[in-house]
Write a protein that holds these residues in place. Structure first.
Motif, PDB file in Angstrom:
ATOM      1  N   TYR A  18      15.816   3.917  -8.689  1.00  0.00           N
ATOM      2  CA  TYR A  18      15.165   5.016  -9.386  1.00  0.00           C
ATOM      3  C   TYR A  18      15.722   5.156 -10.792  1.00  0.00           C
ATOM      4  N   GLY A  19      14.834   5.446 -11.738  1.00  0.00           N
ATOM      5  CA  GLY A  19      15.228   5.709 -13.119  1.00  0.00           C
ATOM      6  C   GLY A  19      15.134   4.465 -13.979  1.00  0.00           C
ATOM      7  N   GLU A  32       9.006  15.185  -0.855  1.00  0.00           N
ATOM      8  CA  GLU A  32      10.099  14.233  -1.070  1.00  0.00           C
ATOM      9  C   GLU A  32      10.028  13.491  -2.398  1.00  0.00           C
ATOM     10  N   ARG A  33       8.864  13.325  -2.952  1.00  0.00           N
ATOM     11  CA  ARG A  33       8.768  12.551  -4.185  1.00  0.00           C
ATOM     12  C   ARG A  33       8.719  13.486  -5.387  1.00  0.00           C
ATOM     13  N   ASP A  34       9.164  12.962  -6.529  1.00  0.00           N
ATOM     14  CA  ASP A  34       9.121  13.734  -7.764  1.00  0.00           C
ATOM     15  C   ASP A  34       7.710  13.785  -8.325  1.00  0.00           C
ATOM     16  N   ASP A  71       4.461   9.938 -11.187  1.00  0.00           N
ATOM     17  CA  ASP A  71       5.036   9.368 -12.409  1.00  0.00           C
ATOM     18  C   ASP A  71       6.517   9.037 -12.261  1.00  0.00           C
ATOM     19  N   GLU A  72       7.059   9.238 -11.066  1.00  0.00           N
ATOM     20  CA  GLU A  72       8.461   8.936 -10.810  1.00  0.00           C
ATOM     21  C   GLU A  72       8.728   7.465 -11.154  1.00  0.00           C
ATOM     22  N   VAL A  73       9.799   7.229 -11.905  1.00  0.00           N
ATOM     23  CA  VAL A  73      10.130   5.867 -12.334  1.00  0.00           C
ATOM     24  C   VAL A  73      10.996   5.209 -11.267  1.00  0.00           C
ATOM     25  N   PHE A  74      10.489   4.111 -10.720  1.00  0.00           N
ATOM     26  CA  PHE A  74      11.278   3.359  -9.743  1.00  0.00           C
ATOM     27  C   PHE A  74      10.778   1.929  -9.676  1.00  0.00           C
ATOM     28  N   GLU A  75      11.662   1.080  -9.185  1.00  0.00           N
ATOM     29  CA  GLU A  75      11.345  -0.319  -8.908  1.00  0.00           C
ATOM     30  C   GLU A  75      11.593  -0.545  -7.428  1.00  0.00           C
ATOM     31  N   MET A  76      10.629  -1.156  -6.755  1.00  0.00           N
ATOM     32  CA  MET A  76      10.751  -1.386  -5.313  1.00  0.00           C
ATOM     33  C   MET A  76      10.510  -2.850  -5.019  1.00  0.00           C
ATOM     34  N   ALA A 134       0.833  -1.206   0.000  1.00  0.00           N
ATOM     35  CA  ALA A 134       0.000   0.000   0.000  1.00  0.00           C
ATOM     36  C   ALA A 134       0.868   1.257   0.000  1.00  0.00           C
ATOM     37  N   TYR A 135       1.990   1.220   0.712  1.00  0.00           N
ATOM     38  CA  TYR A 135       2.938   2.350   0.736  1.00  0.00           C
ATOM     39  C   TYR A 135       3.440   2.613  -0.684  1.00  0.00           C
ATOM     40  N   GLU A 136       3.886   1.558  -1.359  1.00  0.00           N
ATOM     41  CA  GLU A 136       4.379   1.725  -2.729  1.00  0.00           C
ATOM     42  C   GLU A 136       3.268   2.260  -3.632  1.00  0.00           C
ATOM     43  N   GLN A 137       2.077   1.720  -3.518  1.00  0.00           N
ATOM     44  CA  GLN A 137       0.960   2.176  -4.351  1.00  0.00           C
ATOM     45  C   GLN A 137       0.648   3.648  -4.075  1.00  0.00           C
ATOM     46  N   ALA A 138       0.693   4.045  -2.814  1.00  0.00           N
ATOM     47  CA  ALA A 138       0.438   5.444  -2.463  1.00  0.00           C
ATOM     48  C   ALA A 138       1.501   6.354  -3.067  1.00  0.00           C
ATOM     49  N   TRP A 139       2.753   5.900  -3.098  1.00  0.00           N
ATOM     50  CA  TRP A 139       3.837   6.694  -3.677  1.00  0.00           C
ATOM     51  C   TRP A 139       3.597   6.893  -5.174  1.00  0.00           C
ATOM     52  N   ARG A 140       2.984   5.899  -5.817  1.00  0.00           N
ATOM     53  CA  ARG A 140       2.741   5.937  -7.265  1.00  0.00           C
ATOM     54  C   ARG A 140       1.417   6.631  -7.628  1.00  0.00           C
TER      55      ARG A 140
END
Length: 127
Positions: free
Chosen positions: A87-88, A57-59, A62-67, A12-18
């Motif tokens: 990231y990237g 803190e987040r871009d 749409d910030e490209v990252f793999e977690m 859920a944290y990752e989904q919220a970041w996205r």
């Protein structure tokens, strides 16, 4: 808490970041939660302050990252996870973190502390 609930919270944290906005944070963090971005940093306290920090803190969503993550331990209301974020595309920044989380009975996080580590520069890059 158990490993499955902690893994679901991390997802859920990752989904919220996205996701655009910060509405999901109210379902993830207790109103008086604390969020420490490093072991020697002052905690950000309270959902409004966490929301402001999150946005700064987040871009953006749409910030490209793999977690990837692994729940290392759960003891009562406290859990520890190992989280790797790249990231990237191609990845140009990487972090390997330990997250220490304490949860309320309703599954929202009361206390979040991350210990972020970045890879050391290679000898060829240090010049």
């Amino acid at each position: 808490m158990d490993r499955n609930r902690v893994a679901a919270w991390i997802a859920a944290y990752e989904q919220a970041w996205r996701t655009p906005g910060t509405a999901a944070l109210g379902t993830m963090f207790a109103p008086d939660a604390s969020y420490r971005q490093g072991p020697y940093r002052e905690p950000v306290v309270g959902l409004p302050a966490i929301t402001r920090m999150w946005d700064s803190e987040r871009d953006g969503p749409d910030e490209v990252f793999e977690m990837t993550s692994e729940v290392v331990a759960v003891d009562g209301d406290t859990a520890v996870a190992r989280v790797r974020v790249r990231y990237g595309d191609p990845a140009d920044q990487e972090w390997l973190d330990l997250w220490i989380m304490r949860f309320a009975e309703d599954g929202r996080c009361l206390s979040f502390e991350e210990w972020p580590f970045a890879p050391e520069k290679r000898a060829a890059d240090a010049g």
